[in-house]
Design a protein around this motif. Structure first.
Motif, PDB file in Angstrom:
ATOM      1  N   UNK A 128      -8.380 -17.876  -0.673  1.00 49.44           N
ATOM      2  CA  UNK A 128      -8.456 -17.014  -1.861  1.00 49.44           C
ATOM      3  C   UNK A 128      -8.497 -15.540  -1.446  1.00 49.44           C
ATOM      4  N   UNK A 129      -7.409 -15.093  -0.837  1.00 52.93           N
ATOM      5  CA  UNK A 129      -7.350 -13.732  -0.296  1.00 52.93           C
ATOM      6  C   UNK A 129      -7.505 -12.692  -1.401  1.00 52.93           C
ATOM      7  N   UNK A 130      -6.818 -12.897  -2.510  1.00 54.36           N
ATOM      8  CA  UNK A 130      -6.848 -11.906  -3.585  1.00 54.36           C
ATOM      9  C   UNK A 130      -8.258 -11.741  -4.159  1.00 54.36           C
ATOM     10  N   UNK A 131      -9.023 -12.825  -4.216  1.00 53.50           N
ATOM     11  CA  UNK A 131     -10.419 -12.744  -4.683  1.00 53.50           C
ATOM     12  C   UNK A 131     -11.197 -11.733  -3.848  1.00 53.50           C
ATOM     13  N   UNK A 132     -11.024 -11.797  -2.546  1.00 56.37           N
ATOM     14  CA  UNK A 132     -11.762 -10.896  -1.660  1.00 56.37           C
ATOM     15  C   UNK A 132     -11.222  -9.469  -1.733  1.00 56.37           C
ATOM     16  N   UNK A 133      -9.903  -9.316  -1.842  1.00 57.36           N
ATOM     17  CA  UNK A 133      -9.322  -7.974  -1.849  1.00 57.36           C
ATOM     18  C   UNK A 133      -9.632  -7.219  -3.143  1.00 57.36           C
ATOM     19  N   UNK A 134      -9.926  -7.943  -4.226  1.00 56.54           N
ATOM     20  CA  UNK A 134     -10.269  -7.300  -5.493  1.00 56.54           C
ATOM     21  C   UNK A 134     -11.747  -6.925  -5.569  1.00 56.54           C
ATOM     22  N   UNK A 135     -12.581  -7.588  -4.819  1.00 52.51           N
ATOM     23  CA  UNK A 135     -14.028  -7.352  -4.897  1.00 52.51           C
ATOM     24  C   UNK A 135     -14.373  -5.939  -4.413  1.00 52.51           C
ATOM     25  N   UNK A 136     -15.379  -5.306  -5.035  1.00 51.67           N
ATOM     26  CA  UNK A 136     -16.211  -5.844  -6.114  1.00 51.67           C
ATOM     27  C   UNK A 136     -15.609  -5.553  -7.502  1.00 51.67           C
ATOM     28  N   UNK A 137     -15.774  -6.516  -8.410  1.00 55.29           N
ATOM     29  CA  UNK A 137     -15.312  -6.312  -9.786  1.00 55.29           C
ATOM     30  C   UNK A 137     -16.486  -6.130 -10.753  1.00 55.29           C
ATOM     31  N   UNK A 138     -17.695  -6.494 -10.302  1.00 62.59           N
ATOM     32  CA  UNK A 138     -18.865  -6.370 -11.168  1.00 62.59           C
ATOM     33  C   UNK A 138     -19.655  -5.088 -10.921  1.00 62.59           C
ATOM     34  N   UNK A 139     -19.356  -4.398  -9.851  1.00 62.47           N
ATOM     35  CA  UNK A 139     -20.109  -3.190  -9.495  1.00 62.47           C
ATOM     36  C   UNK A 139     -19.719  -2.025 -10.415  1.00 62.47           C
ATOM     37  N   UNK A 140     -20.571  -0.981 -10.515  1.00 57.43           N
ATOM     38  CA  UNK A 140     -20.258   0.180 -11.370  1.00 57.43           C
ATOM     39  C   UNK A 140     -18.953   0.865 -10.995  1.00 57.43           C
ATOM     40  N   UNK A 141     -18.594   0.856  -9.721  1.00 57.54           N
ATOM     41  CA  UNK A 141     -17.318   1.428  -9.276  1.00 57.54           C
ATOM     42  C   UNK A 141     -16.577   0.397  -8.440  1.00 57.54           C
ATOM     43  N   UNK A 142     -15.253   0.509  -8.413  1.00 57.07           N
ATOM     44  CA  UNK A 142     -14.431  -0.440  -7.665  1.00 57.07           C
ATOM     45  C   UNK A 142     -14.240   0.039  -6.230  1.00 57.07           C
ATOM     46  N   UNK A 143     -13.496  -0.745  -5.476  1.00 60.93           N
ATOM     47  CA  UNK A 143     -13.247  -0.418  -4.067  1.00 60.93           C
ATOM     48  C   UNK A 143     -12.397   0.845  -3.950  1.00 60.93           C
ATOM     49  N   UNK A 144     -12.771   1.709  -3.018  1.00 70.56           N
ATOM     50  CA  UNK A 144     -12.025   2.938  -2.794  1.00 70.56           C
ATOM     51  C   UNK A 144     -10.729   2.661  -2.051  1.00 70.56           C
ATOM     52  N   UNK A 145      -9.780   3.558  -2.221  1.00 71.60           N
ATOM     53  CA  UNK A 145      -8.606   3.588  -1.361  1.00 71.60           C
ATOM     54  C   UNK A 145      -9.061   4.294  -0.083  1.00 71.60           C
ATOM     55  N   UNK A 146      -9.436   3.493   0.915  1.00 70.06           N
ATOM     56  CA  UNK A 146     -10.069   4.057   2.108  1.00 70.06           C
ATOM     57  C   UNK A 146      -9.128   4.972   2.890  1.00 70.06           C
ATOM     58  N   UNK A 147      -7.851   4.624   2.923  1.00 65.85           N
ATOM     59  CA  UNK A 147      -6.888   5.471   3.639  1.00 65.85           C
ATOM     60  C   UNK A 147      -6.769   6.830   2.966  1.00 65.85           C
ATOM     61  N   UNK A 148      -6.645   6.817   1.637  1.00 69.25           N
ATOM     62  CA  UNK A 148      -6.515   8.079   0.909  1.00 69.25           C
ATOM     63  C   UNK A 148      -7.806   8.894   0.998  1.00 69.25           C
ATOM     64  N   UNK A 149      -8.943   8.199   0.943  1.00 67.66           N
ATOM     65  CA  UNK A 149     -10.224   8.898   1.035  1.00 67.66           C
ATOM     66  C   UNK A 149     -10.381   9.602   2.375  1.00 67.66           C
ATOM     67  N   UNK A 150      -9.830   8.996   3.437  1.00 67.20           N
ATOM     68  CA  UNK A 150      -9.933   9.597   4.768  1.00 67.20           C
ATOM     69  C   UNK A 150      -8.955  10.759   4.938  1.00 67.20           C
ATOM     70  N   UNK A 151      -7.744  10.611   4.347  1.00 70.43           N
ATOM     71  CA  UNK A 151      -6.710  11.623   4.562  1.00 70.43           C
ATOM     72  C   UNK A 151      -6.760  12.753   3.544  1.00 70.43           C
ATOM     73  N   UNK A 152      -7.242  12.443   2.345  1.00 72.30           N
ATOM     74  CA  UNK A 152      -7.317  13.459   1.291  1.00 72.30           C
ATOM     75  C   UNK A 152      -8.715  13.456   0.675  1.00 72.30           C
ATOM     76  N   UNK A 153      -9.733  13.758   1.463  1.00 67.48           N
ATOM     77  CA  UNK A 153     -11.105  13.699   0.933  1.00 67.48           C
ATOM     78  C   UNK A 153     -11.352  14.775  -0.121  1.00 67.48           C
ATOM     79  N   UNK A 154     -12.054  14.403  -1.166  1.00 67.50           N
ATOM     80  CA  UNK A 154     -12.463  15.377  -2.187  1.00 67.50           C
ATOM     81  C   UNK A 154     -13.961  15.573  -2.027  1.00 67.50           C
ATOM     82  N   UNK A 155     -14.335  16.720  -1.531  1.00 67.99           N
ATOM     83  CA  UNK A 155     -15.724  16.993  -1.208  1.00 67.99           C
ATOM     84  C   UNK A 155     -16.422  17.820  -2.278  1.00 67.99           C
TER      85      UNK A 155
END
Length: 507
Positions: free
Chosen positions: A464-491
């Motif tokens: 169930x790869x997609x289940x893991x890649x979508x998590x978390x779905x119940x948290x206040x915020x979803x998973x970040x785009x980690x690559x974009x966050x590293x290359x284009x950080x908004x501070x």
């Protein structure tokens, strides 16, 4: 399935925007009159425009921070599985004592004649720390683990200077599994780091230690039990080798909870070791802190302990504040350490007693081994052939080829209502999952967490790869785009950012 609501709330979990979104520059919770009388002394430094800061009324402020607090995870909510962190229960008795009048309202600049009781508490704490570790001296002032490491390494540096060897002994041996603060501290103290390899079973390679010991070695920095959750079997032999070569033994005390009351580090040949009061002795972590990292010292290093020193005289206590006339290397901070943590830690020691502290270590090790036994059939345990100490180490070997990695299990745990375990540490294990349950968790909570971990392992096994890649779905915020966050950080937030964030989430 995630159900979207008009309000953005999820049941009793209230949605809350950034304070910059909800507040405005003219909002305020107080109404103060314009000051009258007296000349303006600001000269040309007076503000020429309104501050672009959000203002809220008192009820808005209260709700903002209460709503944020409900998004936090805490040891009072459930098991906190962070490995190498010892997230144990903080007894409320400790909190009550810390709030006693005379402790809670102390000021570091008070005359010592008015703080005799507080200094006596510090003296008693120092006594028991020395007794439990088998060391003759302790510096109480370090504020946390890394600060305590610096204290120990500066004491070693001062001892080498006193021997006239500071320029010839520059090398410090550090295992590959060490906390990152160990090599960083050694370098900050002016030493050169030489890495020691680990062996096949997760411990320091004794032969590599032997090969790298020489007349230029100042010290070795080891953690015991180590960051793989294992007791270093060769620690006494390694200490003897270092001492024979003229060096010193620094022990990282981050995992002392596993051996408190059972092993005295001084008997193992340790010369310096910091103790995290916010771990082993239950004083609060992080936002409930601050931390405290007293450093115990051997007879060889005791003369170089930093000031202040507690001096007991016939008519009471005093604090020796200056290093003049001593061999002290200086001081670690402006004042005397974290008094609120001293009172909490001493209360913990006295309420547990020697038998209770011994049981702390025994139950911490028992809980970790119970978890390891339950989870080993479902996850790879890189050093699971024998028992562990205080923490269970797993990894993502069985699921990595499917594209399900350690971080995916961590994100899925958020949906199950748990703070994730420590991820990708120790660095010597690919995809490490480090879990430390501590002694304060009952079997019911251990089983609850293990049931979740096993269920996640079964979902990964089912592909169930997609289940893991979508998590978390119940948290206040979803998973970040980690690559974009590293290359284009908004501070820095600016108007329009929230709308852009909402657009990205919708995508």
């Amino acid at each position: 399935m995630t159900i979207e609501t008009t309000s953005g709330n999820k049941g009793l979990q209230q949605a809350e925007g950034l304070i910059f979104e909800t507040g405005h520059a003219t909002g305020t919770g107080v109404d103060l009159p314009t000051p009258k009388g007296g000349a303006n002394k600001l000269g040309g430094l007076g503000r020429k425009a309104a501050l672009d800061l959000p203002g809220l009324s008192e009820p808005e402020t209260m709700r903002h921070f209460v709503r944020l607090s409900q998004k936090n995870y805490a040891i009072d909510l459930g098991l906190f599985p962070l490995g190498s962190c010892t997230m144990k229960h903080n007894p409320r008795l400790n909190e009550r004592v810390a709030r006693f009048e005379g402790f809670a309202d102390l000021h570091p600049l008070q005359p010592t004649s008015t703080t005799q009781g507080a200094i006596e508490v510090m003296d008693q704490l120092a006594h028991w720390l020395c007794t439990m570790t088998g060391m003759p001296a302790v510096a109480l002032s370090p504020k946390a683990g890394a600060h305590g490491e610096m204290c120990g390494m500066l004491a070693i540096k001062a001892a080498l200077e006193a021997r006239g060897e500071a320029e010839t002994r520059k090398r410090v041996l550090v295992p590959s599994s060490a906390h990152g603060t160990n090599p960083a501290t050694a370098v900050a103290a002016g030493f050169i780091v030489d890495e020691i390899e680990g062996d096949h079973d997760g411990r320091v390679d004794l032969e590599d230690v032997k090969a790298k010991i020489g007349p230029d070695v100042a010290a070795i920095m080891m953690t015991n039990p180590n960051t793989c959750g294992l007791f270093e079997r060769d620690i006494k032999e390694i200490a003897d080798l270092i001492h024979t070569a003229g060096g010193y033994f620094y022990c990282d005390g981050a995992n002392y909870n596993a051996i408190v009351g059972r092993v005295r580090p001084g008997d193992l040949g340790v010369d310096a070791m910091h103790i995290n009061l916010h771990k082993t002795f239950s004083t609060p972590h992080g936002g409930g802190g601050p931390g405290a990292g007293p450093t115990v010292l051997s007879a060889a290093l005791a003369p170089f302990a930093p000031v202040p020193h507690i001096v007991k005289r016939k008519d009471g206590y005093e604090l020796r504040e200056h290093a003049d006339g001593t061999q002290a290397f200086g001081r670690m901070c402006a004042f005397h350490g974290q008094m609120g943590m001293f009172t909490r830690a001493l209360t913990y020691m006295l309420s547990h007693g020697s038998d209770g502290l011994r049981q702390v270590a025994e139950d911490a090790v028992l809980n970790a081994n119970y978890m390891l036994a339950r989870l080993k059939p479902h996850y790879n345990a890189p050093f699971g052939d024998g028992p562990c100490m205080h923490e269970a180490l797993l990894d993502h070997t069985r699921t990595k080829e499917q594209g399900i990695e350690t971080k995916d299990f961590a994100k899925a745990l958020l949906d199950e209502g748990y703070h994730p375990f420590t991820t990708y540490f120790p660095l010597v294990v690919d995809g490490a999952m480090l879990i430390e349950p501590t002694e304060t968790e009952p079997k019911r909570e251990l089983d609850r967490f293990c049931d979740v971990m096993i269920a996640l392992a079964e979902r990964a096994k089912a592909g169930e790869v997609e289940f893991f890649k979508q998590a978390p779905v119940q948290a206040p915020t979803r998973r970040l785009d980690e690559t974009r966050a590293a290359r284009q950080p908004k501070l820095r937030w600016k108007p329009g950012d929230s709308a852009e964030s909402a657009k990205r989430a919708a995508e």
